[in-house]
Write an enzyme that holds these catalytic residues in place. Structure first.
Site, PDB file in Angstrom:
ATOM      1  N   ASP A   1      40.837  43.014  34.548  1.00 44.35           N
ATOM      2  CA  ASP A   1      40.532  44.271  33.877  1.00 44.35           C
ATOM      3  C   ASP A   1      40.044  45.279  34.915  1.00 44.35           C
ATOM      4  O   ASP A   1      39.762  44.908  36.054  1.00 44.35           O
ATOM      5  CB  ASP A   1      39.537  44.094  32.723  1.00 44.35           C
ATOM      6  CG  ASP A   1      38.170  43.610  33.163  1.00 44.35           C
ATOM      7  OD1 ASP A   1      38.041  43.104  34.302  1.00 44.35           O
ATOM      8  OD2 ASP A   1      37.226  43.718  32.373  1.00 44.35           O
TER       9      ASP A   1
ATOM     10  N   TYR B   1      37.900  47.835  37.258  1.00 43.39           N
ATOM     11  CA  TYR B   1      36.547  47.752  37.798  1.00 43.39           C
ATOM     12  C   TYR B   1      35.579  48.430  36.826  1.00 43.39           C
ATOM     13  O   TYR B   1      35.842  49.539  36.347  1.00 43.39           O
ATOM     14  CB  TYR B   1      36.471  48.444  39.161  1.00 43.39           C
ATOM     15  CG  TYR B   1      37.279  47.765  40.243  1.00 43.39           C
ATOM     16  CD1 TYR B   1      36.964  46.476  40.677  1.00 43.39           C
ATOM     17  CD2 TYR B   1      38.348  48.413  40.849  1.00 43.39           C
ATOM     18  CE1 TYR B   1      37.695  45.858  41.674  1.00 43.39           C
ATOM     19  CE2 TYR B   1      39.088  47.795  41.858  1.00 43.39           C
ATOM     20  CZ  TYR B   1      38.761  46.520  42.258  1.00 43.39           C
ATOM     21  OH  TYR B   1      39.486  45.901  43.256  1.00 43.39           O
TER      22      TYR B   1
ATOM     23  N   PHE C   1      43.246  46.105  41.325  1.00 44.20           N
ATOM     24  CA  PHE C   1      42.655  45.889  42.646  1.00 44.20           C
ATOM     25  C   PHE C   1      42.412  47.182  43.440  1.00 44.20           C
ATOM     26  O   PHE C   1      41.678  47.169  44.420  1.00 44.20           O
ATOM     27  CB  PHE C   1      43.496  44.918  43.498  1.00 44.20           C
ATOM     28  CG  PHE C   1      43.556  43.528  42.946  1.00 44.20           C
ATOM     29  CD1 PHE C   1      42.464  42.678  43.019  1.00 44.20           C
ATOM     30  CD2 PHE C   1      44.709  43.063  42.328  1.00 44.20           C
ATOM     31  CE1 PHE C   1      42.516  41.394  42.502  1.00 44.20           C
ATOM     32  CE2 PHE C   1      44.771  41.774  41.801  1.00 44.20           C
ATOM     33  CZ  PHE C   1      43.669  40.946  41.886  1.00 44.20           C
TER      34      PHE C   1
ATOM     35  N   HIS D   1      42.180  33.018  43.076  1.00 45.86           N
ATOM     36  CA  HIS D   1      41.917  34.454  43.028  1.00 45.86           C
ATOM     37  C   HIS D   1      41.267  34.900  44.342  1.00 45.86           C
ATOM     38  O   HIS D   1      40.489  34.149  44.931  1.00 45.86           O
ATOM     39  CB  HIS D   1      40.995  34.767  41.846  1.00 45.86           C
ATOM     40  CG  HIS D   1      40.948  36.205  41.476  1.00 45.86           C
ATOM     41  ND1 HIS D   1      40.114  37.104  42.117  1.00 45.86           N
ATOM     42  CD2 HIS D   1      41.632  36.918  40.559  1.00 45.86           C
ATOM     43  CE1 HIS D   1      40.294  38.298  41.590  1.00 45.86           C
ATOM     44  NE2 HIS D   1      41.200  38.224  40.645  1.00 45.86           N
TER      45      HIS D   1
END
Length: 250
Positions: free
Chosen positions: A71, A73, A84, A198
């Site tokens: 989701d 930031y 990202f 991740h």
């Protein structure tokens, strides 16, 4: 203020999504988002015009690579509507620079591409890298606060329709959340699917397939493997690190 989500989606993506945009799931998402915006509008990120920024910057026909985030930031001034990515004004060495993006940069260096000049990944998006979060909104200070808002069916439909209408795409599935969506990739044999842990500060070294290996001497190699695959399929490689970046922003 009423937000018309469908009007924010580019026409090519509306065409791809087709019947989904007439479905009860889509109508429910629109209603729930507007109710949330009515109550918490000042805290919702990104701003409405950036909710579908990934789709706006990366037309359907241009897509080569799909990177799935979770989701946006939830810290102030970071969310851009691109998974990202953060504004280029945030220095790489600052505390605000996210650990996931820092480790992605570390992997790029390990793989020989050099270091990012900033954290704005819109130059990836413009080359055909779809930077897609699986929830497209969030409340400030509340991670995953919109995970149950209704974005999941939208993303699932998008993945299904994109993967069935296109072939030769590279899917970068980093972490368990992204990998849980692998089942929605149609015709997987016609795509390249790469998986690792991740790149976040907590998960980067974990699992049998770490994003970066302990000791920081080796990465999962996904940026290199992506370009090798694209070249093998007669497509241009991704310029992961801009060669013309403004050095003043480093």
């Amino acid at each position: 203020m009423h937000i018309s989500l469908q009007q924010l989606i580019p026409s090519d993506w509306q065409f791809l999504l087709g019947d989904y945009l007439k479905s009860p799931a889509w109508q429910q998402l629109c209603e729930e988002f507007n109710q949330e915006y009515k109550v918490h509008g000042l805290k919702i990120r990104p701003d409405p015009e950036k909710l579908f920024h990934a789709l706006q910057l990366t037309p359907v026909d241009s897509i080569k690579v799909v990177i799935l985030g979770q989701d946006p930031y939830h810290s102030p001034e970071l969310a851009q509507g691109l998974a990202f990515s953060i504004p280029k004004t945030i220095p790489i060495q600052s505390r605000e620079f996210p650990s996931s993006l820092r480790n992605m940069n570390k992997a790029l260096v390990i793989e020989g591409f050099g270091s990012l000049h900033h954290g704005d990944l819109s130059h990836w998006a413009k080359q055909g890298v779809l930077l897609l979060n699986t929830a497209l909104s969030v409340r400030l200070g509340e991670a995953n606060s919109h995970a149950q808002l209704g974005w999941k069916p939208f993303i699932e439909a998008l993945i299904q329709k994109l993967s069935s209408s296109r072939s030769g795409l590279v899917w970068l599935l980093w972490g368990g959340h992204a990998q849980s969506l692998e089942e929605y990739i149609k015709n997987p044999g016609q795509h390249l699917i790469l998986k690792s842990s991740h790149p976040s500060g907590l998960g980067v070294y974990k699992t049998a397939h770490p994003f970066i290996y302990p000791g920081d001497q080796r990465s999962c190699g996904h940026f290199t493997k992506t370009n090798d695959y694209l070249i093998a399929h007669q497509q241009h490689a991704i310029e992961w690190v801009e060669q013309t970046a403004n050095p003043k922003l480093i």
